[in-house]
Motif scaffolding. Structure first.
Motif, PDB file in Angstrom:
ATOM      1  N   UNK A 161       3.766  86.583 -16.850  1.00  0.00           N
ATOM      2  CA  UNK A 161       2.457  85.967 -16.629  1.00  0.00           C
ATOM      3  C   UNK A 161       1.440  86.938 -16.027  1.00  0.00           C
ATOM      4  N   UNK A 162       1.931  88.033 -15.407  1.00  0.00           N
ATOM      5  CA  UNK A 162       1.027  88.956 -14.727  1.00  0.00           C
ATOM      6  C   UNK A 162       0.606  90.137 -15.598  1.00  0.00           C
ATOM      7  N   UNK A 163       1.157  90.200 -16.793  1.00  0.00           N
ATOM      8  CA  UNK A 163       0.917  91.409 -17.588  1.00  0.00           C
ATOM      9  C   UNK A 163       0.768  91.053 -19.060  1.00  0.00           C
ATOM     10  N   UNK A 164      -0.232  91.646 -19.723  1.00  0.00           N
ATOM     11  CA  UNK A 164      -0.434  91.437 -21.165  1.00  0.00           C
ATOM     12  C   UNK A 164       0.506  92.346 -21.939  1.00  0.00           C
ATOM     13  N   UNK A 165       1.697  91.816 -22.225  1.00  0.00           N
ATOM     14  CA  UNK A 165       2.678  92.618 -22.956  1.00  0.00           C
ATOM     15  C   UNK A 165       2.148  92.974 -24.337  1.00  0.00           C
ATOM     16  N   UNK A 166       1.583  91.982 -25.066  1.00  0.00           N
ATOM     17  CA  UNK A 166       0.996  92.221 -26.382  1.00  0.00           C
ATOM     18  C   UNK A 166      -0.518  92.332 -26.249  1.00  0.00           C
ATOM     19  N   UNK A 167      -1.101  93.323 -26.912  1.00  0.00           N
ATOM     20  CA  UNK A 167      -2.553  93.522 -26.920  1.00  0.00           C
ATOM     21  C   UNK A 167      -3.192  92.415 -27.765  1.00  0.00           C
ATOM     22  N   UNK A 168      -4.253  91.783 -27.233  1.00  0.00           N
ATOM     23  CA  UNK A 168      -4.882  90.675 -27.976  1.00  0.00           C
ATOM     24  C   UNK A 168      -6.406  90.776 -27.880  1.00  0.00           C
ATOM     25  N   UNK A 169      -7.077  89.830 -28.550  1.00  0.00           N
ATOM     26  CA  UNK A 169      -8.530  89.914 -28.717  1.00  0.00           C
ATOM     27  C   UNK A 169      -9.297  89.840 -27.403  1.00  0.00           C
ATOM     28  N   UNK A 170      -8.713  89.249 -26.380  1.00  0.00           N
ATOM     29  CA  UNK A 170      -9.407  89.090 -25.100  1.00  0.00           C
ATOM     30  C   UNK A 170      -9.125  90.222 -24.114  1.00  0.00           C
ATOM     31  N   UNK A 171      -8.333  91.190 -24.539  1.00  0.00           N
ATOM     32  CA  UNK A 171      -8.052  92.338 -23.663  1.00  0.00           C
ATOM     33  C   UNK A 171      -9.283  93.244 -23.598  1.00  0.00           C
ATOM     34  N   UNK A 172      -9.473  93.965 -22.471  1.00  0.00           N
ATOM     35  CA  UNK A 172     -10.606  94.904 -22.384  1.00  0.00           C
ATOM     36  C   UNK A 172     -10.518  95.949 -23.490  1.00  0.00           C
ATOM     37  N   UNK A 228       7.040  94.356 -31.198  1.00  0.00           N
ATOM     38  CA  UNK A 228       8.247  93.752 -30.632  1.00  0.00           C
ATOM     39  C   UNK A 228       8.320  94.081 -29.149  1.00  0.00           C
ATOM     40  N   UNK A 229       8.757  93.110 -28.355  1.00  0.00           N
ATOM     41  CA  UNK A 229       8.951  93.311 -26.918  1.00  0.00           C
ATOM     42  C   UNK A 229      10.187  92.522 -26.490  1.00  0.00           C
ATOM     43  N   UNK A 230      10.905  93.054 -25.519  1.00  0.00           N
ATOM     44  CA  UNK A 230      12.148  92.422 -25.071  1.00  0.00           C
ATOM     45  C   UNK A 230      11.964  91.781 -23.700  1.00  0.00           C
ATOM     46  N   UNK A 231      12.555  90.608 -23.553  1.00  0.00           N
ATOM     47  CA  UNK A 231      12.696  90.025 -22.224  1.00  0.00           C
ATOM     48  C   UNK A 231      14.098  90.348 -21.721  1.00  0.00           C
ATOM     49  N   UNK A 232      14.169  90.947 -20.539  1.00  0.00           N
ATOM     50  CA  UNK A 232      15.463  91.348 -19.972  1.00  0.00           C
ATOM     51  C   UNK A 232      15.714  90.543 -18.704  1.00  0.00           C
ATOM     52  N   UNK A 233      16.728  89.706 -18.684  1.00  0.00           N
ATOM     53  CA  UNK A 233      16.995  88.886 -17.499  1.00  0.00           C
ATOM     54  C   UNK A 233      17.534  89.738 -16.348  1.00  0.00           C
ATOM     55  N   UNK A 288      10.939  89.344 -28.675  1.00  0.00           N
ATOM     56  CA  UNK A 288       9.770  88.624 -29.186  1.00  0.00           C
ATOM     57  C   UNK A 288       9.066  89.499 -30.221  1.00  0.00           C
ATOM     58  N   UNK A 289       8.920  88.967 -31.455  1.00  0.00           N
ATOM     59  CA  UNK A 289       8.204  89.694 -32.511  1.00  0.00           C
ATOM     60  C   UNK A 289       6.858  88.992 -32.744  1.00  0.00           C
ATOM     61  N   UNK A 290       5.799  89.780 -32.651  1.00  0.00           N
ATOM     62  CA  UNK A 290       4.450  89.213 -32.740  1.00  0.00           C
ATOM     63  C   UNK A 290       3.750  89.769 -33.968  1.00  0.00           C
ATOM     64  N   UNK A 291       3.425  88.876 -34.951  1.00  0.00           N
ATOM     65  CA  UNK A 291       2.699  89.261 -36.159  1.00  0.00           C
ATOM     66  C   UNK A 291       1.214  89.046 -35.915  1.00  0.00           C
ATOM     67  N   UNK A 292       0.463  90.140 -35.893  1.00  0.00           N
ATOM     68  CA  UNK A 292      -0.982  90.046 -35.666  1.00  0.00           C
ATOM     69  C   UNK A 292      -1.678  89.613 -36.965  1.00  0.00           C
ATOM     70  N   UNK A 293      -2.695  88.746 -36.825  1.00  0.00           N
ATOM     71  CA  UNK A 293      -3.452  88.292 -37.991  1.00  0.00           C
ATOM     72  C   UNK A 293      -2.886  86.998 -38.549  1.00  0.00           C
ATOM     73  N   UNK A 294      -3.369  86.641 -39.726  1.00  0.00           N
ATOM     74  CA  UNK A 294      -2.963  85.398 -40.392  1.00  0.00           C
ATOM     75  C   UNK A 294      -1.657  85.631 -41.129  1.00  0.00           C
ATOM     76  N   UNK A 295      -0.586  84.912 -40.720  1.00  0.00           N
ATOM     77  CA  UNK A 295       0.732  85.116 -41.336  1.00  0.00           C
ATOM     78  C   UNK A 295       0.698  84.807 -42.830  1.00  0.00           C
ATOM     79  N   UNK A 296      -0.163  83.860 -43.241  1.00  0.00           N
ATOM     80  CA  UNK A 296      -0.233  83.506 -44.662  1.00  0.00           C
ATOM     81  C   UNK A 296      -0.729  84.643 -45.525  1.00  0.00           C
ATOM     82  N   UNK A 303       2.501  83.995 -25.941  1.00  0.00           N
ATOM     83  CA  UNK A 303       3.716  84.821 -25.890  1.00  0.00           C
ATOM     84  C   UNK A 303       3.720  85.686 -24.636  1.00  0.00           C
ATOM     85  N   UNK A 304       2.561  86.204 -24.265  1.00  0.00           N
ATOM     86  CA  UNK A 304       2.489  87.006 -23.049  1.00  0.00           C
ATOM     87  C   UNK A 304       2.916  86.216 -21.820  1.00  0.00           C
TER      88      UNK A 304
END
Length: 778
Positions: free
Chosen positions: A7-18, A33-38, A52-60, A1-2
């Motif tokens: 491509x140059x910025x981690x919009x959503x924080x994830x496991x591989x971030x420092x 939630x994060x917005x893409x603005x054209x 973009x809505x990002x659900x962290x963890x197992x959706x199930x 999703x990032x």
């Protein structure tokens, strides 16, 4: 999703971030939630705004979040391992297939390229594939799905789900605030934006602007302006009013409150129909400042500091907080150079930012120091003063230059430290303004000021080029010292360098900032180097602040009042672009004095020559032609000298702007001295004729008395030894003679002083009608 968003910025924080971990202790089940603005360019990844809505963890494991997201989404994207029909989450996947919304499944164990399994149901394999290729396939597939979808998304709709708790609805203060805001917006609905101010803010209209201008004119004589300048200024003011009418914000409401307070305070009574005591208004503004809202310090539309209102608000601050010590940090810069953004980033403030001139006037905001910081500093708060952008291109003109110079001097004089913000490495525009500030400080000797400044060069690409920056610093120091010497020479002061007037260390007080964004907005991420530069500047500011005692709020109140009064009484220097312009103008004034003296000198010689002729009764009337004949030759010489001066002087490019006005001044001077000399000589003629008439009367009376006294002597020659009789007869004779002289002399008419004044003024100013003037006008 990032990679889809940026491509140059981690919009959503994830496991591989420092600093992250695989356990998701805090993030499990959280939806971000994060917005893409054209940007409207062909290079945009998506042509519409996409959330973009990002659900962290197992959706199930988070059924409620999954249910809500699938309901509000236009496209669902699911990341899946290879699973069989007995998998506990298989039912949820089947449900996603059944709903009509597009579904994209990303399989970690498959190597397939994008495949449409059934209508609007896609699968993409990830195993052993290039991430860039996968991202491009996913982007194209999402665009295809979105082009066929008509559903839209509003964040407010999410709160309508029964299981959601909305803090705005649970908190009483939030609820009342929202209701008040909705009520205020309902008042403004269906109204033309340009008419809102006139109807809701009547104290900020044309009358207020006229009052502000008249208040300045009371303290400053109006400078000579040509008809062309006045016409241009009128057009600029019309454009400015249209721009001002199109803006409406909280600052305008607070400005209206300040106007109500000042008007009520002046007459010491409540305004008609005001439903509360006007003395409570400063307390409201003080509470807003304590809560973190900025307060308008200078009205940017009328260029006026409401001293009564500001003093009252500061008094209430003192009453609520005590007479705290504050460190005043102000910022100056050309329009759109990033001043407000810099302050917002540094202190977490919310000054308005946008392209063009968004801040108007000057605003001050309190920043409270932490208990830890207070132990290192000698004050309790930082008072941040943000200002409008100077030298706005859409409002260029003499009055705008005057306003910018005035604002710069006020803010620089008020602050313990001023940040001079420059876009790029060329400080030419700000140097012009700083020259005016320095010269104004030298002229305003009654206001004891000891300011300090730091230069910040924004958007410098190569901030590590040490040698180049050192050369830039050296040139800056030379330029600042040069302009200070010039200003000191004009004001007859002993300042030798810039730091004699405004404290400044070129080695420590010049900062270079990287550009704010990495790439082109709106989707460009912040530049980490910019953040590092902000942090370095903040450390530098706090280092300066630790050596300062700041000032108490009581001292600040007095400083605002004294500085504004000094500015009101200073007009000359603010009307110029820089010290070189002032120097050129004074050189022109020196020349004008010589030209005017040569004309006056010739006229004085002519006056003396004609005066002698009048005394010798050689002439009996003076005409304009008699005077202009002798003045003609000198007038031609002055015109020639003026033409050569404006064409050949070393400052001719600067001087040309005043050529027309000074030609008019010389012409008017000639007319005035001719008219004045004619009046004086005709008065001498009248006095000569009157003196002759009086002498004739005196001789006549002397002869008459002499003849009568001889007759009286003949009558009394037999009584020459009777002194008493002789005295009595002579006194009687003298008294009768004097009575006769008085009787024959015309009586003095009543003197009409106002009539004489009108006649003199009409003679001096023939183009002005004064017959309708009343005594109180004069």
């Amino acid at each position: 999703m990032n990679s889809l968003i940026n491509e140059k910025h981690n919009t959503f924080f994830h496991r591989n971030c420092p600093g992250s971990s695989r356990t998701r202790v805090l993030m499990d089940g959280v939806v971000e939630i994060a917005w893409f603005c054209p940007s409207g360019k062909n290079t945009d990844k998506f042509t519409d705004f996409v959330a973009f809505c990002n659900l962290h963890g197992n959706a199930g494991d988070h059924e409620k979040q999954l249910q809500i997201l699938t309901e509000i989404s236009s496209v669902n994207v699911v990341l899946l391992p290879q699973m069989d029909r007995n998998d506990r989450h298989a039912t949820k996947i089947q449900n996603l297939f059944k709903i009509k919304k597009p579904l994209i499944c990303l399989f970690t164990e498959d190597e397939y390229t994008v495949t449409e399994m059934k209508k609007e149901k896609f699968r993409i394999g990830l195993k052993d594939r290039n991430q860039s290729d996968v991202s491009e396939e996913l982007r194209r597939t999402i665009n295809v799905c979105l082009s066929k979808s008509s559903s839209t998304f509003e964040l407010e709709d999410v709160s309508k789900h029964s299981d959601f708790r909305v803090d705005e609805e649970d908190d009483e203060d939030c609820r009342r605030g929202k209701e008040a805001a909705q009520h205020m917006m309902s008042l403004l609905e269906k109204k033309d934006l340009t008419e809102i101010k006139d109807s809701f803010l009547p104290h900020q209209g044309k009358l207020w602007h006229q009052w502000s201008q008249k208040n300045k004119e009371l303290h400053r004589p109006r400078a000579d302006e040509t008809e062309r300048e006045i016409t241009e200024q009128t057009e600029l003011e019309r454009i400015s009013k249209e721009l001002e009418a199109a803006t409406f914000g909280l600052e305008h409401i607070m400005r209206e409150i300040s106007q109500i307070y000042e008007s009520c305070s002046t007459v010491k009574k409540n305004k008609k129909d005001l439903q509360f005591d006007f003395t409570s208004l400063p307390s409201l503004a003080a509470e807003m400042m304590i809560s973190g809202f900025p307060l308008e310090l200078m009205d940017g539309d009328a260029a006026h500091v409401p001293v009564i209102w500001i003093s009252a608000v500061l008094d209430k601050l003192i009453w609520k907080l005590g007479d705290q010590r504050v460190f005043v940090l102000s910022v100056l810069g050309i329009q759109s150079s990033g001043k407000s953004t810099m302050l917002n980033t540094m202190f977490g403030l919310q000054f308005a930012v946008s392209a063009g001139r968004c801040t108007r006037g000057a605003f001050m905001q309190l920043v409270k120091l932490s208990d830890e910081m207070k132990t290192q500093m000698n004050f309790d708060y930082i008072l941040v003063v943000d200002t409008e952008g100077l030298r706005a291109p859409e409002l260029a003109g003499r009055s705008t230059r005057h306003h910018d110079n005035e604002l710069a001097t006020f803010v620089e004089g008020l602050g313990n430290l001023t940040l001079i913000n420059i876009f790029g490495e060329n400080p030419a525009e700000m140097q012009d303004i700083l020259q005016i500030v320095v010269q104004a400080f030298l002229r305003m000797k009654k206001v004891r000021l000891n300011p300090r400044c730091v230069f910040v060069h924004q958007n410098v690409s190569d901030v590590t080029a040490g040698d180049k920056n050192m050369e830039g610093k050296r040139r800056l120091q030379e330029k600042l010292d040069e302009m200070t010497k010039l200003a000191a020479k004009e004001e007859v002061c002993d300042a030798e360098c810039f730091s004699d007037v405004i404290r400044f260390d070129v080695q420590k007080d010049v900062k270079y900032f990287a550009q704010l964004w990495e790439g082109s907005p709106p989707m460009a991420p912040p530049n980490p180097n910019y953040c590092d530069n902000i942090q370095e500047l903040k450390k530098s500011i706090m280092s300066h602040a630790s050596k300062s005692d700041g000032m108490t709020l009581t001292h600040l109140k007095a400083r605002v009042k004294d500085l504004w009064e000094a500015l009101l009484n200073e007009r000359f220097v603010f009307s110029f672009r820089n010290s070189l312009e002032i120097s050129a103008y004074r050189k022109l004034e020196t020349k004008y004095s010589k030209w005017s003296w040569s004309l006056r000198n010739v006229m004085m010689e002519t006056e003396n020559k004609l005066h002698n002729k009048i005394e010798n009764e050689a002439i009996h009337r003076v005409e304009d032609t008699d005077l202009q004949r002798d003045l003609k030759k000198t007038s031609e010489e002055v015109k020639k000298s003026m033409s050569e001066f404006f064409e050949k002087d070393s400052d001719k490019d600067t001087l040309i702007q005043w050529k027309t006005s000074f030609e008019i001044k010389i012409k008017e001077l000639q007319e005035n001295i001719v008219r004045e000399t004619k009046r004086k000589l005709n008065e001498i003629l009248q006095q000569r004729d009157l003196k002759k008439k009086i002498n004739d009367q005196r001789k006549h009376h002397e002869n008459t008395l002499y003849e009568k006294s001889k007759d009286l002597a003949l009558e009394l020659k037999d009584k020459r030894n009777d002194e008493e009789t002789l005295k009595k007869e002579f006194d009687l004779f003298w008294e009768e003679s004097v009575k006769k002289i008085i009787r024959d002399t015309p009586a003095i008419k009543d003197i009409d002083v106002m009539k004489d004044v009108r006649e003199i003024l009409s003679d001096l100013y023939k183009s002005v009608h004064v017959d309708h003037w009343k005594s109180k006008d004069i």
